[in-house]
Write an enzyme that holds these catalytic residues in place. Structure first.
Site, short mmCIF file in Angstrom:
data_model
loop_
_atom_site.label_atom_id
_atom_site.label_comp_id
_atom_site.label_asym_id
_atom_site.label_seq_id
_atom_site.Cartn_x
_atom_site.Cartn_y
_atom_site.Cartn_z
CB ALA A 98 -0.93 -0.01 1.20
CE LYS A 122 -7.21 -13.95 -10.00
NZ LYS A 122 -7.25 -13.22 -8.71
N PRO A 152 -15.01 -15.72 -14.02
CG PRO A 152 -16.21 -15.73 -16.04
CD PRO A 152 -16.36 -15.98 -14.56
CB VAL A 179 6.64 6.55 13.24
CG1 VAL A 179 5.81 7.63 13.93
CG2 VAL A 179 6.87 6.92 11.78
CB ILE A 198 -3.90 -5.08 -5.03
CG1 ILE A 198 -2.72 -5.61 -4.19
CG2 ILE A 198 -3.42 -4.12 -6.11
CD1 ILE A 198 -1.56 -6.14 -4.98
#
Lengths: 508, 378
Positions: free
Chosen positions: A21, A84, A102, A191, A352
């Site tokens: 990300a 894919k 599909p 951090v 994603i």
């Protein structure tokens, strides 16, 4: 009513976290807004591992990659990627079942009537066969074939799209290289402090372990489940959907490749969840998503290992998660992208996609520094809709089942589901129609694939189908099925396509 | 009745253009399955004047065999690039196509806004081909309009268009009863589920589509709002925005034809119809409310308030499911009410300043030239 020209520009965006990300966000912002004077700094620590979500993707990622200038061949070689064309679901409605969702159409519509309605009328005819056989990407998947789609809308080869299966641990470094080449500044560090404006509550800066203070106008939290900014600092809150989707753990392990390189991901239902299998160029990714309320970690791990089709390449690792989303994905001047914003199990490879949508919507609504309220509300509304509609689609896989062989499946089959999903299932059951929306990820063919795959069979069909003679429909179906079969047979073997088109992974 | 057994008879309650449109389409769609379409109307409304067909009506007309080129040649129709709506603060022009052209996925108005912030004096409308055509002293022939590959609608002579639809309806076998609707009852009779009284006679029907202005048939069946309930579909078309009357009729009858005409019709079908029908109604009411410009009324409508707020903040126009109006129409209506984004989309800044001004200059020149050419053409 405001006049034009009062904008205060955002000059500095700080991304915390450098996994999938984080680097997608940084590379996306730098590619699209770097030329407008926007500076992007990404802070990550080598000491903190990454989850590496999203080995399997949806076709939308190609648009993202193209938009930010990623070269497909370079990307595929660097991430050991394969193509894919869909997702196979095994044992979901009944043990022994298999269907493929599909990335493409079923058949061709005729006189405004969707193809599946013709098939639906004729489906009990022994010569007609399953709907799968009228979808080119499904037929290609079953044959292990691949070809890039055609741009010619008259060709059956234009009726599908493709995505990638790739090594998520290699994807973040690839995006890092892309981002740094476009001006992203990377800071190595952990951090240790987050500072907020005493009046507005906006984040003003973060402090690193070595004492450096990094200031910014806008902060993107890509710290994964931890939610360092969005939760630990801003206490945004989390909306849990565990009643609908009770799976809360996953165990993942790679194994050696075995058998032909398949152009699809497989999701096999298990006693308390499901197992994934993702074929990459150099190995196979495997995992088991399960509910800790219905099975133990050890049993889940054993079920995964027992079903691998190659030699184990690493020790299994367990991830814990809570399905749901932040109450606000954009809170004050902080946007949570990736696992820090929410988590939906990877059954339909949406992780994603949700990162990509977060970045795209941030670009569209990119604010100035005067007031974020309106942009944040609109961002949250749109992302909430994305999450909720994906959630409904995921629930469908579990709920529409006939399985009664475990407590898990008995719970899923009998639980109360969102009204929006119930209405969709009832409409399809009645007439084979899909209640579609203008917004949301999954389009009509996806719903058809999963509804039918989960054995929700329409009792009726579109009355206009009867305007064609049954023999004529039968002939049309037979011709189309043959055409699909021939078109798929004419494609390349998936593995050969990768090696002969310069897409094979780097020798290094 | 069982299986996909089609309706034997659908009654259309109404008159004039709405009844002709509904009857023609349903007869064309359902006639081949053996469904008879009967219009129950005796009153001639005598409505005259113009009616507007939005761009998506062109395909609908083509399905009915009504050729827009012929209508234009007969003087019944002319291409239309925008509609004028009377708003609370004066007339508002809603174009059917956007001003300028999008660039790298960013809508044109962001570039225009950016240029105005740097001193450009031109209005957004100065870059609008549809508005230039709309305001040209001469209209365009259909073929010329089509050559621009830009959505356009038609302005139609109401009575003549209604007659075209009547002709189409008769061609598809629509029958008239020759009498006015006196009453309608839901019946338990196995023969006909609806009994309709017309003067001294009575006919049976499986379904009634009510396109009367007051919902005469629907209210007689106890309905209080438009939409589809049991064996009655009431299509309400009241709206002061030109084009919406035909849009509502066209959408409703085509969606109904795809969903029903069989005895297998179930609650899920009508629920699905109503879900979309009422969503579209909300979008139309949002637009009407914006054009009227009553601040309190606009604030009371969440989707509209969101459009105003997001547009004012950053120039984007949020869309809902089942939008009726194009983003360019919302943009025109928002700007007509005085809303202006405080800044353009940041992505619009990717175009270098010099290129932006050259590009805008070229676009403006093209619009002016095309407008001159149209006005010069005979």
């Amino acid at each position: 009513m405001s006049g034009a020209g009062s904008a205060k520009r955002v000059k500095q965006v700080v991304v915390i976290g450098g996994g999938t990300a984080g680097w997608m966000t940084a590379a996306g912002l730098a590619s699209m807004l770097g030329s407008t004077g926007l500076k992007i700094t990404l802070i990550e620590s080598d000491a903190i591992g990454i989850v590496g979500v999203g080995e399997a993707t949806l076709p939308h990622i190609k648009l993202f990659n193209d938009t930010i200038g990623v070269d497909e061949a370079e990307f595929m070689a660097a991430t050991s990627a394969t193509f894919k064309l869909g997702i196979e679901f095994v044992d979901w409605a009944r043990k022994g079942d298999s269907y493929i969702h599909p990335f493409g159409e079923f058949g061709l519509a005729n006189q405004g009537v969707p193809f599946h309605q013709y098939w639906s009328k004729m489906r009990n005819d022994p010569d007609v066969g399953p709907l799968d056989e009228y979808s080119l990407p499904v037929v290609a998947c079953r044959k292990g074939k691949f070809q890039r789609p055609s741009d010619d809308p008259r060709s059956v080869l234009s009726t599908y799209r493709y995505a990638y299966q790739f090594d998520a641990l290699q994807y973040a470094p690839f995006m890092r290289k892309h981002g740094e080449a476009r001006g992203v500044t990377r800071i190595e560090g952990k951090v240790t402090g987050v500072h907020q404006d005493s009046e507005s509550g906006d984040i003003t800066s973060v402090t690193l372990e070595d004492g450096q203070q990094i200031a910014g106008d806008l902060f993107v939290d890509c710290t994964g489940f931890f939610g360092l900014l969005i939760e630990k600092a801003l206490e945004t809150g989390y909306e849990s959907w565990s009643d609908f989707l009770p799976c809360d753990r996953a165990v993942a392990v790679p194994c050696e490749s075995a058998g032909p390189l398949l152009p699809y991901t497989r999701a096999t239902a298990d006693k308390a969840g499901w197992r994934w299998r993702i074929p990459l160029q150099h190995r196979t990714g495997n995992g088991h998503v399960y509910s800790s309320g219905f099975t133990s970690d050890d049993a889940a791990q054993q079920a995964l290992v027992d079903n691998l089709d190659g030699k184990l390449l690493a020790d299994p690792r367990i991830l814990r998660f809570a399905t749901g989303k932040r109450r606000k994905l954009w809170n004050r001047n902080c946007i949570a992208i990736g696992l820090s914003g929410g988590f939906l199990e990877p059954l339909e490879s949406t992780s994603i996609y949700l990162i990509q949508e977060g970045i795209t919507k941030l670009l569209e609504l990119f604010p100035d520094t005067s007031d974020f309220t309106v942009e944040a509300e609109e961002y949250n509304r749109k992302m909430d809709l994305e999450f909720e509609r994906i959630r409904d689609f995921l629930i469908l896989h579990y709920h529409a089942t006939e399985r009664d062989d475990s407590d898990f499946w008995n719970y899923m089959r009998t639980m109360k589901v969102p009204a929006s999903l119930t209405e969709k299932m009832e409409l399809f059951r009645a007439s084979g129609r899909i209640a579609s929306y203008d917004h949301g990820l999954f389009l009509v063919p996806s719903w058809i694939a999963v509804l039918l795959g989960q054995r929700i069979e329409p009792t009726g069909y579109d009355w206009r189908v009867d305007q064609l003679d049954a023999d004529e429909i039968r002939r049309h179906l037979a011709g189309l099925r043959t055409h699909m079969d021939q078109a798929a047979s004419g494609m390349d073997d998936h593995g050969e396509f990768l090696s002969t088109n310069g897409l094979a992974m780097s020798a290094a | 009745m069982s299986g996909n057994q089609p309706f034997r008879r659908i009654a259309i309650a109404g008159d004039g253009l709405p009844a002709a449109l509904a009857a023609a389409y349903l007869a064309k769609a359902c006639g081949p399955a053996g469904t008879e379409v009967v219009v129950i109307s005796a009153r001639e409304t005598g409505q005259t004047g113009d009616v507007v067909a939005r761009p998506d009506m062109l395909r609908f007309n083509a399905e009915l065999g009504i050729d827009p080129v012929t209508l234009c040649k007969q003087g019944i129709a002319s291409p239309l690039f925008a509609v004028e709506v009377q708003g609370g603060a004066g007339p508002v022009l809603l174009p059917f196509a956007p001003a300028g052209i999008a660039n790298n996925g960013v809508d044109f108005h962001h570039y225009w806004l950016r240029a105005t912030q740097n001193g450009l004096a031109n209005q957004l409308a100065d870059y609008s081909l549809p508005l230039a055509f709309h305001e040209a002293k001469r209209g365009l022939a259909f073929e010329s309009a089509a050559s621009f590959k830009m959505p356009f609608g038609l302005r139609l002579d109401r009575a003549a268009y209604a007659q075209s639809l009547v002709n189409a309806a008769m061609g598809f076998g629509v029958l008239g009863t020759g009498g006015a609707l006196d009453g309608i009852l839901a019946s338990d009779s196995a023969e006909w589920p609806l009994r309709i009284t017309i003067a001294d006679s009575e006919i049976g029907a499986d379904f009634v589509v009510d396109v009367t202005s007051d919902g005469a048939a629907a209210t007689a069946l106890g309905r209080r709002q438009s939409g589809w309930t049991n064996r009655c579909l009431w299509i309400a078309g009241d709206c002061n925005i030109p084009g919406i009357e035909l849009f509502r009729l066209q959408r409703a009858v085509s969606r109904f034809a795809s969903l029903v005409p069989t005895h297998e019709s179930v609650a899920a079908d009508s629920a699905e119809f109503n879900r979309i029908y009422f969503a579209e109604e909300q979008r139309i009411t949002d637009m009407a409310c914006l054009i009227e410009g009553d601040e309190a009324a606009m604030r009371a409508r969440p989707a509209l308030a969101r459009k105003i707020d997001v547009f004012s903040a950053c120039g984007r126009i949020p869309s809902e499911d089942y939008e009726v109006f194009q983003p360019c129409e919302w943009l025109a209506a928002l700007m007509a009410q005085g809303y202006l984004p405080k800044r353009p989309e940041r992505l619009a800044e990717r175009l270098p300043e010099a290129e932006l001004h050259t590009w805008l200059g070229n676009l403006r020149t093209q619009v002016v030239e095309l407008q001159k050419q149209i006005e010069a053409a005979a």
